[in-house]
Design a protein around this motif. Sequence first.
Motif, PDB file in Angstrom:
ATOM      1  N   SER A  97      48.426  67.475  52.339  1.00 59.67           N
ATOM      2  CA  SER A  97      49.197  67.808  53.540  1.00 59.67           C
ATOM      3  C   SER A  97      50.313  68.791  53.248  1.00 59.67           C
ATOM      4  O   SER A  97      50.491  69.769  53.971  1.00 59.67           O
ATOM      5  N   CYS A  98      51.066  68.546  52.173  1.00 57.89           N
ATOM      6  CA  CYS A  98      52.245  69.380  51.941  1.00 57.89           C
ATOM      7  C   CYS A  98      52.218  70.075  50.584  1.00 57.89           C
ATOM      8  O   CYS A  98      53.088  70.887  50.303  1.00 57.89           O
ATOM      9  N   CYS A 149      55.835  63.500  52.120  1.00 51.46           N
ATOM     10  CA  CYS A 149      55.423  63.376  53.520  1.00 51.46           C
ATOM     11  C   CYS A 149      54.739  62.057  53.821  1.00 51.46           C
ATOM     12  O   CYS A 149      54.434  61.766  54.968  1.00 51.46           O
ATOM     13  N   ASN A 173      52.738  68.807  47.700  1.00 48.83           N
ATOM     14  CA  ASN A 173      53.647  68.183  46.732  1.00 48.83           C
ATOM     15  C   ASN A 173      52.835  67.523  45.611  1.00 48.83           C
ATOM     16  O   ASN A 173      51.871  66.824  45.872  1.00 48.83           O
ATOM     17  N   CYS A 203      52.147  60.131  49.076  1.00 42.56           N
ATOM     18  CA  CYS A 203      53.006  61.278  48.809  1.00 42.56           C
ATOM     19  C   CYS A 203      54.472  60.894  48.993  1.00 42.56           C
ATOM     20  O   CYS A 203      54.836  60.273  49.993  1.00 42.56           O
ATOM     21  N   CYS A 231      49.218  66.648  46.944  1.00 45.50           N
ATOM     22  CA  CYS A 231      49.096  66.213  48.333  1.00 45.50           C
ATOM     23  C   CYS A 231      48.406  67.286  49.154  1.00 45.50           C
ATOM     24  O   CYS A 231      48.762  68.473  49.088  1.00 45.50           O
TER      25      CYS A 231
HETATM   26 ZN   LIG Z   1      52.734  65.349  51.082  1.00 47.99          ZN
END
Ligand SMILES: [Zn+2]
Length: 115
Positions: free
Chosen positions: A110-111, A78, A113, A75, A108
Amino acid sequence: MSEFEEKVIEMLKKIDQKLDKVLEMGSKAPAPQPTPAATSTASAASTVKPSALVEKQEEEEKMKEKPPVEGRRVCTKCGGTAFKTEEDKSNVLHQMGGIKIYAKRYICKSCGNES
Ligand SMILES: [Zn+2]
């Protein structure tokens, strides 16, 4: 340093100097003068130069090959490496017999994106 190594380095320096001369001549005089000295340096350059070019091209090709490797996606926001994939219906990569293959989007985990 061994005597052999010193000799090799000396040789490399001489080759380097010859190459410099050839490059200088090439940029200054478009028509090479057929003196015996010039032809010997020119032949030395022709044996050294193409291989150097090939090495550069191979290096560039390796650089190009690296990014599309699956599973190595990182990513950009992050730095996370876990992604979910979605088909990008607006981006048809290939169409055959009514079957469409869409480009994939990587999101992503996690975030969120998209990369
Ligand atoms: Zn990310």
